[in-house]
Design a protein around this motif. Structure first.
Motif, PDB file in Angstrom:
ATOM      1  N   GLY A 208      48.553  26.937  62.197  1.00  0.00           N
ATOM      2  CA  GLY A 208      49.345  26.493  60.826  1.00  0.00           C
ATOM      3  C   GLY A 208      48.283  25.138  60.457  1.00  0.00           C
ATOM      4  N   GLU A 209      48.969  23.712  60.576  1.00  0.00           N
ATOM      5  CA  GLU A 209      48.516  22.957  59.869  1.00  0.00           C
ATOM      6  C   GLU A 209      48.197  21.654  61.814  1.00  0.00           C
ATOM      7  OE1 GLU A 209      51.991  21.748  57.390  1.00  0.00           O
ATOM      8  OE2 GLU A 209      50.610  20.291  57.309  1.00  0.00           O
ATOM      9  N   VAL A 210      48.767  22.238  62.735  1.00  0.00           N
ATOM     10  CA  VAL A 210      48.402  21.221  63.522  1.00  0.00           C
ATOM     11  C   VAL A 210      48.602  22.090  65.153  1.00  0.00           C
ATOM     12  CG1 VAL A 210      49.249  19.524  62.552  1.00  0.00           C
ATOM     13  CG2 VAL A 210      50.925  20.597  64.224  1.00  0.00           C
ATOM     14  N   PRO A 211      47.745  23.641  65.174  1.00  0.00           N
ATOM     15  CA  PRO A 211      48.049  24.026  66.119  1.00  0.00           C
ATOM     16  C   PRO A 211      47.479  23.950  67.939  1.00  0.00           C
ATOM     17  CG  PRO A 211      45.677  24.886  64.739  1.00  0.00           C
ATOM     18  CD  PRO A 211      46.506  23.807  64.555  1.00  0.00           C
ATOM     19  N   ASP A 212      46.462  23.040  67.431  1.00  0.00           N
ATOM     20  CA  ASP A 212      45.672  21.644  68.916  1.00  0.00           C
ATOM     21  C   ASP A 212      46.106  21.687  69.522  1.00  0.00           C
ATOM     22  OD1 ASP A 212      42.823  20.072  66.645  1.00  0.00           O
ATOM     23  OD2 ASP A 212      42.790  22.711  66.994  1.00  0.00           O
ATOM     24  N   GLY A 213      46.263  21.751  71.070  1.00  0.00           N
ATOM     25  CA  GLY A 213      47.131  21.772  72.338  1.00  0.00           C
ATOM     26  C   GLY A 213      48.194  22.596  72.463  1.00  0.00           C
ATOM     27  N   TYR A 214      48.347  23.772  72.029  1.00  0.00           N
ATOM     28  CA  TYR A 214      49.184  24.634  71.640  1.00  0.00           C
ATOM     29  C   TYR A 214      48.657  26.149  71.500  1.00  0.00           C
ATOM     30  CZ  TYR A 214      51.873  21.187  69.648  1.00  0.00           C
ATOM     31  OH  TYR A 214      52.325  19.075  69.695  1.00  0.00           O
ATOM     32  N   VAL A 215      49.378  26.885  72.628  1.00  0.00           N
ATOM     33  CA  VAL A 215      48.569  28.644  72.887  1.00  0.00           C
ATOM     34  C   VAL A 215      50.614  29.303  72.373  1.00  0.00           C
ATOM     35  CG1 VAL A 215      48.344  30.049  74.250  1.00  0.00           C
ATOM     36  CG2 VAL A 215      47.072  28.107  74.103  1.00  0.00           C
ATOM     37  N   VAL A 216      49.970  30.503  71.425  1.00  0.00           N
ATOM     38  CA  VAL A 216      51.152  31.405  71.298  1.00  0.00           C
ATOM     39  C   VAL A 216      50.617  32.753  71.676  1.00  0.00           C
ATOM     40  CG1 VAL A 216      52.314  29.523  69.294  1.00  0.00           C
ATOM     41  CG2 VAL A 216      50.812  31.870  69.323  1.00  0.00           C
ATOM     42  N   SER A 217      51.886  33.484  72.199  1.00  0.00           N
ATOM     43  CA  SER A 217      51.670  34.812  72.102  1.00  0.00           C
ATOM     44  C   SER A 217      53.061  35.822  71.528  1.00  0.00           C
ATOM     45  CB  SER A 217      51.546  34.974  73.594  1.00  0.00           C
ATOM     46  OG  SER A 217      52.908  34.946  74.770  1.00  0.00           O
ATOM     47  N   ARG A 218      53.014  36.664  71.330  1.00  0.00           N
ATOM     48  CA  ARG A 218      53.955  37.552  70.498  1.00  0.00           C
ATOM     49  C   ARG A 218      53.330  39.304  71.227  1.00  0.00           C
ATOM     50  NH1 ARG A 218      55.887  38.313  64.608  1.00  0.00           N
ATOM     51  NH2 ARG A 218      58.146  38.869  65.858  1.00  0.00           N
ATOM     52  N   SER A 219      53.593  39.491  71.997  1.00  0.00           N
ATOM     53  CA  SER A 219      53.677  40.970  72.895  1.00  0.00           C
ATOM     54  C   SER A 219      55.046  41.840  72.826  1.00  0.00           C
ATOM     55  CB  SER A 219      54.005  40.749  74.992  1.00  0.00           C
ATOM     56  OG  SER A 219      54.496  40.147  75.355  1.00  0.00           O
ATOM     57  N   LYS A 220      56.427  41.336  71.619  1.00  0.00           N
ATOM     58  CA  LYS A 220      57.475  41.444  71.533  1.00  0.00           C
ATOM     59  C   LYS A 220      58.021  41.324  70.030  1.00  0.00           C
ATOM     60  CE  LYS A 220      59.370  43.598  76.236  1.00  0.00           C
ATOM     61  NZ  LYS A 220      60.578  44.073  76.593  1.00  0.00           N
ATOM     62  N   THR A 221      58.318  41.846  69.366  1.00  0.00           N
ATOM     63  CA  THR A 221      58.547  41.529  68.386  1.00  0.00           C
ATOM     64  C   THR A 221      59.459  40.828  68.608  1.00  0.00           C
ATOM     65  OG1 THR A 221      58.431  43.432  66.854  1.00  0.00           O
ATOM     66  CG2 THR A 221      59.934  42.071  65.921  1.00  0.00           C
ATOM     67  N   GLU A 222      60.271  40.422  69.425  1.00  0.00           N
ATOM     68  CA  GLU A 222      61.311  39.552  69.186  1.00  0.00           C
ATOM     69  C   GLU A 222      61.677  37.882  69.803  1.00  0.00           C
ATOM     70  OE1 GLU A 222      61.510  43.015  70.665  1.00  0.00           O
ATOM     71  OE2 GLU A 222      62.414  42.711  72.744  1.00  0.00           O
ATOM     72  N   ASN A 223      60.283  38.120  70.345  1.00  0.00           N
ATOM     73  CA  ASN A 223      59.748  37.334  71.594  1.00  0.00           C
ATOM     74  C   ASN A 223      58.747  35.923  71.033  1.00  0.00           C
ATOM     75  OD1 ASN A 223      61.997  37.338  73.448  1.00  0.00           O
ATOM     76  ND2 ASN A 223      60.956  38.976  74.637  1.00  0.00           N
ATOM     77  N   PHE A 224      58.328  35.345  71.032  1.00  0.00           N
ATOM     78  CA  PHE A 224      57.280  34.334  70.791  1.00  0.00           C
ATOM     79  C   PHE A 224      57.585  33.034  71.040  1.00  0.00           C
ATOM     80  CE2 PHE A 224      53.637  33.542  68.448  1.00  0.00           C
ATOM     81  CZ  PHE A 224      53.891  32.778  66.818  1.00  0.00           C
ATOM     82  N   PRO A 225      57.339  32.705  72.252  1.00  0.00           N
ATOM     83  CA  PRO A 225      56.627  31.789  73.410  1.00  0.00           C
ATOM     84  C   PRO A 225      55.124  30.493  72.730  1.00  0.00           C
ATOM     85  CG  PRO A 225      55.798  33.529  74.604  1.00  0.00           C
ATOM     86  CD  PRO A 225      56.730  34.456  73.248  1.00  0.00           C
ATOM     87  N   LEU A 226      55.691  29.517  73.024  1.00  0.00           N
ATOM     88  CA  LEU A 226      54.888  28.573  72.347  1.00  0.00           C
ATOM     89  C   LEU A 226      54.427  27.585  73.832  1.00  0.00           C
ATOM     90  CD1 LEU A 226      53.786  26.732  70.037  1.00  0.00           C
ATOM     91  CD2 LEU A 226      55.623  25.438  70.316  1.00  0.00           C
ATOM     92  N   THR A 227      53.195  27.726  74.362  1.00  0.00           N
ATOM     93  CA  THR A 227      52.718  27.006  75.340  1.00  0.00           C
ATOM     94  C   THR A 227      51.686  25.983  75.013  1.00  0.00           C
ATOM     95  OG1 THR A 227      53.173  29.194  77.000  1.00  0.00           O
ATOM     96  CG2 THR A 227      51.682  27.374  77.772  1.00  0.00           C
ATOM     97  N   LEU A 228      52.391  24.841  76.071  1.00  0.00           N
ATOM     98  CA  LEU A 228      51.356  23.438  75.590  1.00  0.00           C
ATOM     99  C   LEU A 228      50.337  23.821  77.346  1.00  0.00           C
ATOM    100  CD1 LEU A 228      54.048  22.952  74.449  1.00  0.00           C
ATOM    101  CD2 LEU A 228      53.500  20.309  74.598  1.00  0.00           C
ATOM    102  N   GLU A 229      49.358  23.629  77.198  1.00  0.00           N
ATOM    103  CA  GLU A 229      48.904  24.245  78.195  1.00  0.00           C
ATOM    104  C   GLU A 229      48.130  23.089  79.380  1.00  0.00           C
ATOM    105  OE1 GLU A 229      46.173  28.137  77.677  1.00  0.00           O
ATOM    106  OE2 GLU A 229      44.616  26.498  76.744  1.00  0.00           O
ATOM    107  N   SER A 230      47.995  21.866  78.234  1.00  0.00           N
ATOM    108  CA  SER A 230      48.310  20.105  79.107  1.00  0.00           C
ATOM    109  C   SER A 230      48.760  19.608  77.940  1.00  0.00           C
ATOM    110  CB  SER A 230      46.448  19.952  79.110  1.00  0.00           C
ATOM    111  OG  SER A 230      46.482  18.678  80.425  1.00  0.00           O
TER     112      SER A 230
END
Lengths: 113, 110
Positions: free
Chosen positions: B58-80
């Protein structure tokens, strides 16, 4: 650069007044303009939305006015009530990427009894 | 309960730590989104996903990571995590033109 500019930042009206919140945009590719309402501690919820083929849309006490030539749209709340006190966000999206919503900065409305 | 849930609702962490914010929806909507909400900026899109295993910035993705292995879940990770990532984070799903938002996670990075 903010794609959608919203004003005012905050607004105080008396019960029964008609608060007006304004939004402006530059990108003429935008073709869907929703308004979201957010109460403290909650996520935003869709209130009303308009497309540019109409100049006005009403749903209950909420009205969107749309001026395509001026690239502006506004939310009017008729007969405002203390329960309308919330933060309101306008947004816009494009037909070629309707999943990207660009939100305004929000207007905090306080309706005094 | 039907809808979108987010966990945790509140999180305090320290600079440099990894943090994962969870989002779960019960509707099976294809599209899901992560936003951050900061005073004066409204809601800004971080990442979105069109389906399982399909994500986009999106507009401000730097510093974030996402994954979507299942339709119902969408976790957001801040790696540092950094102090500038202190914000309220909202997850949303979309059906037709409407985005449905979760209750938010208030994250403080010390």
């Amino acid at each position: 650069q903010q794609q959608v500019k919203q004003s005012p930042q905050s607004l105080i009206v008396q019960k029964g007044g008609i608060p007006i919140i304004n939004c402006a945009y530059e990108n003429t590719a935008f073709d869907y303009f929703p308004w979201y309402q957010q109460f403290p501690g909650k996520g935003p919820a869709l209130l009303i939305a308009i497309r540019p083929d109409v100049s006005e849309k009403k749903e209950g006490r909420f009205t969107i006015s749309f001026n395509k030539s001026a690239k502006q749209f506004s939310l009017h709340i008729m007969d405002s009530q203390p329960g309308d006190s919330a933060t309101y966000f306008c947004a816009a999206s494009r037909a070629d990427n309707f999943n990207k919503f660009y939100f305004g900065s929000g207007t905090k409305l306080n309706v005094k009894p | 309960d039907a809808g979108i849930t987010q966990s945790p609702r509140y999180k305090i962490t320290e600079t440099g730590r990894q943090v994962t914010l969870m989002c779960h929806q019960t509707w099976s909507h294809s599209y899901m989104f992560w936003y951050r909400q900061d005073l004066g900026h409204g809601l800004r899109l971080i990442y979105y996903s069109a389906a399982a295993d399909i994500t986009d910035k999106g507009e401000v993705p730097d510093g974030y990571v996402v994954s979507r292995s299942k339709t119902e879940n969408f976790p957001l990770t801040l790696e540092s995590a950094t102090r500038s990532q202190t914000s309220v984070y909202f997850c949303a799903s979309k059906h037709t033109d409407t985005q449905y938002f979760g209750p938010g996670t208030r994250l403080t990075v010390l």
